[in-house]
Write a protein that holds these residues in place. Sequence first.
Motif, PDB file in Angstrom:
ATOM      1  N   PRO A  77       0.816  -1.229   0.000  1.00 14.52           N
ATOM      2  CA  PRO A  77       0.000   0.000   0.000  1.00 14.52           C
ATOM      3  C   PRO A  77       0.840   1.266   0.000  1.00 14.52           C
ATOM      4  CG  PRO A  77      -0.898  -1.600   1.540  1.00 14.52           C
ATOM      5  CD  PRO A  77       0.441  -2.130   1.103  1.00 14.52           C
ATOM      6  N   TYR A  78       1.965   1.236   0.717  1.00 11.64           N
ATOM      7  CA  TYR A  78       2.865   2.394   0.751  1.00 11.64           C
ATOM      8  C   TYR A  78       3.437   2.662  -0.643  1.00 11.64           C
ATOM      9  CZ  TYR A  78       7.074   5.125   1.836  1.00 11.64           C
ATOM     10  OH  TYR A  78       8.058   6.086   1.853  1.00 11.64           O
ATOM     11  N   ASN A 111       9.084   8.979   9.025  1.00 14.61           N
ATOM     12  CA  ASN A 111      10.382   9.246   8.414  1.00 14.61           C
ATOM     13  C   ASN A 111      10.281   9.708   6.967  1.00 14.61           C
ATOM     14  OD1 ASN A 111      11.925   8.504  10.728  1.00 14.61           O
ATOM     15  ND2 ASN A 111      11.515   6.351  10.272  1.00 14.61           N
ATOM     16  N   VAL A 112       9.702   8.851   6.095  1.00 15.63           N
ATOM     17  CA  VAL A 112       9.558   9.203   4.680  1.00 15.63           C
ATOM     18  C   VAL A 112       8.097   8.990   4.290  1.00 15.63           C
ATOM     19  CG1 VAL A 112      10.481   8.888   2.363  1.00 15.63           C
ATOM     20  CG2 VAL A 112      11.891   8.291   4.340  1.00 15.63           C
ATOM     21  N   ILE A 130      -2.166   9.518   5.301  1.00 12.66           N
ATOM     22  CA  ILE A 130      -0.713   9.490   5.276  1.00 12.66           C
ATOM     23  C   ILE A 130      -0.228   8.068   5.557  1.00 12.66           C
ATOM     24  CG2 ILE A 130       1.404  10.466   6.230  1.00 12.66           C
ATOM     25  CD1 ILE A 130      -0.343  12.534   4.892  1.00 12.66           C
ATOM     26  N   LEU A 131       0.756   7.600   4.772  1.00 16.72           N
ATOM     27  CA  LEU A 131       1.342   6.283   4.972  1.00 16.72           C
ATOM     28  C   LEU A 131       2.852   6.414   5.134  1.00 16.72           C
ATOM     29  CD1 LEU A 131      -0.996   6.104   2.531  1.00 16.72           C
ATOM     30  CD2 LEU A 131      -0.490   3.671   2.771  1.00 16.72           C
ATOM     31  N   ASP A 132       3.412   5.560   5.985  1.00 11.07           N
ATOM     32  CA  ASP A 132       4.858   5.501   6.155  1.00 11.07           C
ATOM     33  C   ASP A 132       5.246   4.043   6.341  1.00 11.07           C
ATOM     34  OD1 ASP A 132       7.420   6.478   6.290  1.00 11.07           O
ATOM     35  OD2 ASP A 132       7.346   6.868   8.448  1.00 11.07           O
ATOM     36  N   ALA A 133       6.470   3.688   6.004  1.00 14.12           N
ATOM     37  CA  ALA A 133       6.953   2.313   6.124  1.00 14.12           C
ATOM     38  C   ALA A 133       8.273   2.301   6.861  1.00 14.12           C
ATOM     39  CB  ALA A 133       7.111   1.687   4.741  1.00 14.12           C
ATOM     40  N   ASP A 134       8.439   1.340   7.784  1.00  6.31           N
ATOM     41  CA  ASP A 134       9.719   1.255   8.494  1.00  6.31           C
ATOM     42  C   ASP A 134      10.694   0.367   7.730  1.00  6.31           C
ATOM     43  OD1 ASP A 134       9.279  -1.441   9.065  1.00  6.31           O
ATOM     44  OD2 ASP A 134       8.376  -1.028  11.000  1.00  6.31           O
ATOM     45  N   SER A 135      11.930   0.339   8.182  1.00  2.48           N
ATOM     46  CA  SER A 135      12.984  -0.400   7.475  1.00  2.48           C
ATOM     47  C   SER A 135      13.462  -1.602   8.272  1.00  2.48           C
ATOM     48  CB  SER A 135      14.169   0.534   7.179  1.00  2.48           C
ATOM     49  OG  SER A 135      14.660   1.102   8.390  1.00  2.48           O
ATOM     50  N   SER A 136      12.643  -2.044   9.218  1.00  6.48           N
ATOM     51  CA  SER A 136      13.043  -3.197  10.030  1.00  6.48           C
ATOM     52  C   SER A 136      12.894  -4.486   9.235  1.00  6.48           C
ATOM     53  CB  SER A 136      12.176  -3.269  11.291  1.00  6.48           C
ATOM     54  OG  SER A 136      10.822  -3.501  10.948  1.00  6.48           O
ATOM     55  N   GLU A 137      13.378  -5.586   9.800  1.00  8.16           N
ATOM     56  CA  GLU A 137      13.291  -6.884   9.117  1.00  8.16           C
ATOM     57  C   GLU A 137      11.834  -7.276   8.892  1.00  8.16           C
ATOM     58  OE1 GLU A 137      14.712 -11.533   9.780  1.00  8.16           O
ATOM     59  OE2 GLU A 137      15.537  -9.919  11.006  1.00  8.16           O
ATOM     60  N   TYR A 142       2.464   2.177   8.363  1.00  6.28           N
ATOM     61  CA  TYR A 142       1.777   2.927   9.400  1.00  6.28           C
ATOM     62  C   TYR A 142       0.867   3.961   8.746  1.00  6.28           C
ATOM     63  CZ  TYR A 142       5.478   0.738  12.057  1.00  6.28           C
ATOM     64  OH  TYR A 142       6.320  -0.189  12.598  1.00  6.28           O
ATOM     65  N   TYR A 143      -0.306   4.159   9.338  1.00 12.47           N
ATOM     66  CA  TYR A 143      -1.306   5.031   8.745  1.00 12.47           C
ATOM     67  C   TYR A 143      -1.660   6.168   9.693  1.00 12.47           C
ATOM     68  CZ  TYR A 143      -2.055   0.743   6.004  1.00 12.47           C
ATOM     69  OH  TYR A 143      -1.898  -0.372   5.220  1.00 12.47           O
TER      70      TYR A 143
END
Length: 327
Positions: A77-78, A111-112, A130-137, A142-143
């Motif tokens: 979705p991001y 973050n981005v 608004i959507l954001d995505a983390d860089s973890s494994e 996140y919305y």
Amino acid sequence: MTHLIEIYNISGAKVIDKEDGTAARMEARRINIFLDCGSTIKTTILGALALSLYMRGSESEDRLRLLGTMSSDKLWPYRLVRNGFTMIIDGFKVSKARTREIRHYAPSDFNVPTGVRLTTSDDKLVRVLILDADSSEDSDVYYDDNIIDEKYIDNNLSVISFSVQDYMQSDIVAAFSKSVNFAKVMPIVKKILRLNSIYIKSDRFGRLAFYSSFLDADDFEVSELKGMPTLTLLALASSNDVVVVDRVEDQLYPKIWKLMGKIIVSSKSQWFLGTYSRWLLASVLSEIPEETMLFKIERPRSDVVVIDKMRGEEANLGNLNENTCSY
């Protein structure tokens, strides 16, 4: 029920109507079937449509989470929003949010972030998601949902979007169960699937799963029977006003398609289906062709997507024996 859909661009490609070369203008019926013919963008179009329809309804992070199953990727979705699209649903425009809107509405810990906006025909801002995505494994999306003008939101509109999977993780089972009405679909479950009921409970490993039973027999986990996950999800999804679903034919055999067609035809939902199953097409078209639209998607160039449309009563069922894309 959604009636008019206009698609202008998606993922950097211009979307045009095969008939006249203008922006793709689709008059939706109760059942709308999308065929991917020489292209791989069907899922992206269905995802953008699902997100656009969501923007018209009430807030629900569970429904947003289900959107990721359409590409079997939590981050999809991001990426869908970040790549951008422009669509008009019954006069309401859905497009990528402007930079100033993202900065204004995004929480400071994003973050981005990227975002999608809903506006009226005169460009009045109604909603920014608004959507954001983390860089973890174990990456996740996140919305942050921001409704600016509540009067344009239809809180009675329920939209569910997903791709059929034989195995569903506990969090997806939970999100799905919160996005359907079990009681509402019991007539379909009993009459068509001939099951006592459908419900969720923890399996022997403590994971949430869908269960059911036949007559007086012991209950069983839905994923244990071939084809049953698909039938179960379609039946439950039909409790929503609008259902957007892709890859309904994955890992199925022909006997199941007739039951799938019966669920779709018997429901009161509006459906947007992505499939290449000629048996499912034939099942629906033989029952209610006058309520069905077919949309054939082609991509002759990387920067152009062409949509060819046909009313169900005009389709040639004989050709479906060979190739769904021949209508």
